[in-house]
Motif scaffolding. Structure first.
Motif, PDB file in Angstrom:
ATOM      1  N   GLU A  56       0.809  -1.227   0.000  1.00 35.67           N
ATOM      2  CA  GLU A  56       0.000   0.000   0.000  1.00 35.67           C
ATOM      3  C   GLU A  56       0.838   1.270   0.000  1.00 35.67           C
ATOM      4  O   GLU A  56       0.301   2.373  -0.136  1.00 35.67           O
ATOM      5  N   LEU A  57       2.149   1.162   0.120  1.00 38.23           N
ATOM      6  CA  LEU A  57       3.004   2.339   0.191  1.00 38.23           C
ATOM      7  C   LEU A  57       2.953   3.152  -1.103  1.00 38.23           C
ATOM      8  O   LEU A  57       2.761   2.607  -2.198  1.00 38.23           O
ATOM      9  N   LYS A  58       3.146   4.451  -0.972  1.00 36.45           N
ATOM     10  CA  LYS A  58       3.203   5.314  -2.152  1.00 36.45           C
ATOM     11  C   LYS A  58       4.519   5.096  -2.894  1.00 36.45           C
ATOM     12  O   LYS A  58       5.549   4.834  -2.290  1.00 36.45           O
ATOM     13  N   GLY A  59       4.453   5.186  -4.209  1.00 39.75           N
ATOM     14  CA  GLY A  59       5.640   4.984  -5.028  1.00 39.75           C
ATOM     15  C   GLY A  59       5.717   3.607  -5.648  1.00 39.75           C
ATOM     16  O   GLY A  59       6.719   3.266  -6.295  1.00 39.75           O
ATOM     17  N   ILE A  60       4.665   2.776  -5.472  1.00 38.63           N
ATOM     18  CA  ILE A  60       4.612   1.440  -6.072  1.00 38.63           C
ATOM     19  C   ILE A  60       3.526   1.455  -7.140  1.00 38.63           C
ATOM     20  O   ILE A  60       2.353   1.741  -6.855  1.00 38.63           O
ATOM     21  N   HIS A  61       3.898   1.153  -8.366  1.00 41.71           N
ATOM     22  CA  HIS A  61       2.967   1.312  -9.486  1.00 41.71           C
ATOM     23  C   HIS A  61       3.102   0.159 -10.479  1.00 41.71           C
ATOM     24  O   HIS A  61       4.146  -0.495 -10.573  1.00 41.71           O
ATOM     25  N   GLN A  62       2.040  -0.050 -11.218  1.00 40.33           N
ATOM     26  CA  GLN A  62       2.095  -0.955 -12.353  1.00 40.33           C
ATOM     27  C   GLN A  62       2.834  -0.283 -13.516  1.00 40.33           C
ATOM     28  O   GLN A  62       2.780   0.934 -13.682  1.00 40.33           O
ATOM     29  N   ALA A  63       3.516  -1.097 -14.325  1.00 40.41           N
ATOM     30  CA  ALA A  63       4.242  -0.561 -15.477  1.00 40.41           C
ATOM     31  C   ALA A  63       3.320   0.216 -16.406  1.00 40.41           C
ATOM     32  O   ALA A  63       3.708   1.248 -16.968  1.00 40.41           O
ATOM     33  N   MET A  64       2.076  -0.249 -16.547  1.00 41.98           N
ATOM     34  CA  MET A  64       1.143   0.415 -17.449  1.00 41.98           C
ATOM     35  C   MET A  64       0.501   1.660 -16.841  1.00 41.98           C
ATOM     36  O   MET A  64      -0.365   2.280 -17.447  1.00 41.98           O
ATOM     37  N   GLU A  65       0.904   2.018 -15.640  1.00 41.44           N
ATOM     38  CA  GLU A  65       0.623   3.355 -15.123  1.00 41.44           C
ATOM     39  C   GLU A  65       1.776   4.291 -15.467  1.00 41.44           C
ATOM     40  O   GLU A  65       1.577   5.468 -15.774  1.00 41.44           O
TER      41      GLU A  65
ATOM     42  N   GLY B  55       5.116  15.179 -26.366  1.00 35.62           N
ATOM     43  CA  GLY B  55       4.858  16.604 -26.227  1.00 35.62           C
ATOM     44  C   GLY B  55       3.646  16.964 -25.412  1.00 35.62           C
ATOM     45  O   GLY B  55       3.309  18.157 -25.304  1.00 35.62           O
ATOM     46  N   GLU B  56       2.977  15.984 -24.822  1.00 36.66           N
ATOM     47  CA  GLU B  56       1.810  16.280 -24.003  1.00 36.66           C
ATOM     48  C   GLU B  56       2.233  16.649 -22.579  1.00 36.66           C
ATOM     49  O   GLU B  56       3.360  16.380 -22.155  1.00 36.66           O
ATOM     50  N   THR B  57       1.315  17.244 -21.852  1.00 40.42           N
ATOM     51  CA  THR B  57       1.536  17.556 -20.440  1.00 40.42           C
ATOM     52  C   THR B  57       0.713  16.593 -19.596  1.00 40.42           C
ATOM     53  O   THR B  57      -0.480  16.416 -19.836  1.00 40.42           O
ATOM     54  N   VAL B  58       1.363  15.950 -18.620  1.00 40.84           N
ATOM     55  CA  VAL B  58       0.694  14.998 -17.739  1.00 40.84           C
ATOM     56  C   VAL B  58       0.821  15.496 -16.306  1.00 40.84           C
ATOM     57  O   VAL B  58       1.934  15.636 -15.787  1.00 40.84           O
ATOM     58  N   GLU B  59      -0.311  15.772 -15.684  1.00 39.81           N
ATOM     59  CA  GLU B  59      -0.286  16.224 -14.300  1.00 39.81           C
ATOM     60  C   GLU B  59       0.051  15.068 -13.358  1.00 39.81           C
ATOM     61  O   GLU B  59      -0.379  13.940 -13.569  1.00 39.81           O
ATOM     62  N   ASP B  60       0.849  15.375 -12.335  1.00 39.83           N
ATOM     63  CA  ASP B  60       1.244  14.382 -11.335  1.00 39.83           C
ATOM     64  C   ASP B  60       1.862  13.146 -11.984  1.00 39.83           C
ATOM     65  O   ASP B  60       1.572  12.001 -11.607  1.00 39.83           O
ATOM     66  N   GLN B  61       2.715  13.383 -12.973  1.00 42.43           N
ATOM     67  CA  GLN B  61       3.344  12.272 -13.676  1.00 42.43           C
ATOM     68  C   GLN B  61       4.224  11.455 -12.740  1.00 42.43           C
ATOM     69  O   GLN B  61       4.957  11.993 -11.910  1.00 42.43           O
ATOM     70  N   ILE B  62       4.172  10.141 -12.880  1.00 39.59           N
ATOM     71  CA  ILE B  62       5.079   9.241 -12.171  1.00 39.59           C
ATOM     72  C   ILE B  62       6.431   9.321 -12.873  1.00 39.59           C
ATOM     73  O   ILE B  62       6.548   8.982 -14.054  1.00 39.59           O
ATOM     74  N   ARG B  63       7.453   9.772 -12.154  1.00 37.28           N
ATOM     75  CA  ARG B  63       8.760   9.961 -12.777  1.00 37.28           C
ATOM     76  C   ARG B  63       9.856   9.284 -11.966  1.00 37.28           C
ATOM     77  O   ARG B  63       9.713   9.044 -10.760  1.00 37.28           O
ATOM     78  N   ALA B  64      10.965   9.020 -12.660  1.00 35.25           N
ATOM     79  CA  ALA B  64      12.082   8.318 -12.037  1.00 35.25           C
ATOM     80  C   ALA B  64      13.245   9.244 -11.697  1.00 35.25           C
ATOM     81  O   ALA B  64      14.260   8.780 -11.165  1.00 35.25           O
ATOM     82  N   ASP B  65      13.130  10.537 -11.967  1.00 36.62           N
ATOM     83  CA  ASP B  65      14.239  11.471 -11.782  1.00 36.62           C
ATOM     84  C   ASP B  65      14.858  11.334 -10.394  1.00 36.62           C
ATOM     85  O   ASP B  65      14.180  11.537  -9.378  1.00 36.62           O
ATOM     86  N   GLY B  66      16.160  11.047 -10.344  1.00 38.63           N
ATOM     87  CA  GLY B  66      16.893  11.029  -9.088  1.00 38.63           C
ATOM     88  C   GLY B  66      16.484   9.928  -8.130  1.00 38.63           C
ATOM     89  O   GLY B  66      16.933   9.915  -6.973  1.00 38.63           O
ATOM     90  N   LYS B  67      15.675   8.978  -8.568  1.00 33.74           N
ATOM     91  CA  LYS B  67      15.170   7.934  -7.678  1.00 33.74           C
ATOM     92  C   LYS B  67      15.897   6.604  -7.900  1.00 33.74           C
ATOM     93  O   LYS B  67      16.435   6.339  -8.970  1.00 33.74           O
ATOM     94  N   HIS B  68      15.871   5.797  -6.832  1.00 26.18           N
ATOM     95  CA  HIS B  68      16.323   4.416  -6.940  1.00 26.18           C
ATOM     96  C   HIS B  68      15.123   3.592  -7.414  1.00 26.18           C
ATOM     97  O   HIS B  68      14.161   3.406  -6.668  1.00 26.18           O
ATOM     98  N   VAL B  69      15.198   3.122  -8.640  1.00 22.74           N
ATOM     99  CA  VAL B  69      14.070   2.438  -9.274  1.00 22.74           C
ATOM    100  C   VAL B  69      14.280   0.931  -9.212  1.00 22.74           C
ATOM    101  O   VAL B  69      15.377   0.441  -9.524  1.00 22.74           O
ATOM    102  N   VAL B  70      13.247   0.213  -8.821  1.00 18.50           N
ATOM    103  CA  VAL B  70      13.270  -1.247  -8.848  1.00 18.50           C
ATOM    104  C   VAL B  70      12.146  -1.718  -9.768  1.00 18.50           C
ATOM    105  O   VAL B  70      10.979  -1.348  -9.577  1.00 18.50           O
TER     106      VAL B  70
END
Length: 489
Positions: free
Chosen positions: A255-264, A275-290
């Motif tokens: 249930e923790l925040k930051g866990i998502h399906q690939a298709m999200e 070129g589109e704008t996506v609000e509250d985009q899930i991004r990997a910038d500067g993060k440790h991604v698993v």
């Protein structure tokens, strides 16, 4: 055949990708100028390696039944017009398969028994890219209309293939897509660096010119367009809704925040790349991604995370690391499970095999901060954890790329009263017809999660079933029955 001594004189050669340090800074395809253009200097020689076998097993490896030796010979003879005619005879969308298919035809290549296989996939994409540049890809509208109407629900490869075949047969076809633009996962699931969307757009343009109508932003099964309304409005319906229910991982901390399906994650990234704008985009910038899952979707998440500037990326796989050579238990011409390196794997990240996720760990704000895993192995068919191997790895963003379970049942499937098989897929008979008269199913919704080449083959075959239902006979090809399965052990 092509050069009778070509396979003796020439070795396998593929196009060079752009340098890693260059391509990770943009979203363009990883080949300079696109793969078709990058291959032109070498492709005729590669086509000459085809032996034109008496029994071409590459046909068996490809569910479309592509007539591979013939277009290899035509490429070697520099007859590109003839080559695209032979290729289009069995494959509606070679620009998609030539970029996205893992090429089971190549693992079934007879030359591959004791030499590197013919570069069939590269030859295919060279043919179609050159055909577009030369103006050989033209609309093929029907000579007359049957007066019958067909609704295709879903605009992925299966839906597009069925729609194009039925339109060319003279039926009036409307394709419904719940996303804002047609293409399904081809548009928003596949990153630009694997296939630029201009290839999708020009094929959609051809289909529109042939008479296919696209209705985007419409989720059939909701509002006024219910299952009953669909049957009342159209003479036949083809469900090509895909297998979209993702496999989850119900372990502590899910249930923790930051866990998502690939298709999200991937569709948002693809929209921004376009070129589109996506609000509250899930991004990997500067993060440790698993990334949990070692398949193609996981590799897409890897390449996308690299381009977004992740601090580190770890890709986990529960199975042991495959061997680089074909295992003895997976003989030619089957599709072997071997160690493969995609363009994304060349760019970075760490691949960890034979591990299972035990728990997600969070911080005081409810965000995921780490993942606890354990080394595992399969013994007597059971997953066994290795004592003393548990460890934590940092994880600010976790992406599930573990596959899909089947089509969504609430909505259209339930409204139509469709029967499901034991795996949750929609049942169909040998003509791809469901238990509801006039309703057919093609692609992953009936087969389960599979490859793009199987989706196109099913779309073509389902179109033949629909045409027979509407007119009493058909001249459309049906490359595979619903029961056909890949050459695997």
């Amino acid at each position: 055949m092509a050069d009778p001594k070509g396979f003796l004189k020439n070795t396998r050669e593929v196009a060079e990708r752009r340098p890693v340090e260059e391509r990770v800074k943009d979203w363009d395809e990883v080949y300079p100028g696109g793969i078709g253009r990058a291959l032109l200097p070498i492709i005729s020689v590669q086509a000459s390696r085809c032996m034109d076998c008496g029994i071409p097993f590459c046909h068996s490896g490809c569910p479309l039944g592509n007539i591979i030796p013939e277009w290899n010979d035509l490429v070697w003879r520099d007859d590109w017009d003839g080559a695209i005619e032979r290729l289009h005879a069995t494959n509606n969308f070679p620009e998609f398969t030539g970029r996205l298919c893992p090429a089971p035809c190549e693992t079934a290549c007879v030359l591959g028994i004791n030499q590197p296989a013919v570069t069939i996939k590269n030859i295919e994409v060279s043919i179609i890219d050159r055909a577009y540049e030369s103006g050989f890809v033209r609309p093929q509208p029907p000579e007359w209309l049957t007066g019958k109407t067909v609704a295709v629900i879903g605009s992925g490869p299966a839906g597009l293939a069925a729609a194009q075949q039925l339109t060319r047969a003279g039926h009036t076809v409307a394709v419904y897509e719940r996303a804002d633009q047609p293409g399904g996962l081809l548009r928003y699931g596949i990153p630009e660096f694997k296939m630029e969307k201009k290839h999708l757009e020009r094929r959609l343009d051809q289909m529109r010119r042939e008479g296919t109508v696209f209705r985007s932003g419409v989720e059939v099964g909701t509002g006024k367009l219910t299952g009953d309304a669909l049957k009342d409005r159209f003479d036949a319906v083809v469900l090509a809704v895909g297998s979209t229910v993702p496999r989850d991982l119900p372990v502590p901390g899910r249930e923790l925040k930051g866990i998502h399906q690939a298709m999200e994650f991937l569709p948002q990234a693809n929209r921004v790349a376009l070129g589109e704008t996506v609000e509250d985009q899930i991004r990997a910038d500067g993060k440790h991604v698993v990334i949990i899952g070692g398949g193609d979707t996981g590799a897409d998440c890897l390449g996308t995370s690299i381009r977004q500037g992740a601090a580190s990326i770890t890709q986990l796989e529960i199975m042991p690391q495959p061997t680089e050579d074909r295992p003895a238990g997976q003989p030619w011409p089957t599709y072997p499970m071997i160690y493969r390196v995609s363009s994304a794997h060349e760019e970075g990240g760490e691949r960890v095999y034979a591990v299972s996720t035990k728990e997600f760990l969070g911080d005081e704000d409810g965000n995921v901060r780490a993942l606890r895993l354990v080394e595992v192995s399969f013994e007597a068919g059971k997953l066994v954890e290795h004592e003393g191997t548990e460890r934590e790895i940092p994880a600010d963003l976790v992406l599930f790329a573990m596959g899909f379970l089947g089509p969504e049942q609430p909505g259209l499937v339930e409204q139509l009263g469709l029967e499901l098989d034991e795996r949750g897929n929609i049942k169909r008979d040998n003509s791809y017809a469901t238990n509801v008269e006039g309703v057919f199913v093609a692609g992953d919704a009936g087969r389960g999660q599979s490859l793009i080449v199987w989706a196109i083959a099913e779309g073509r075959a389902a179109a033949a079933g629909v045409d027979t239902f509407l007119t009493g006979s058909t001249q459309l090809p049906a490359p595979i029955p619903p029961t056909a399965r890949p050459l695997v052990v």
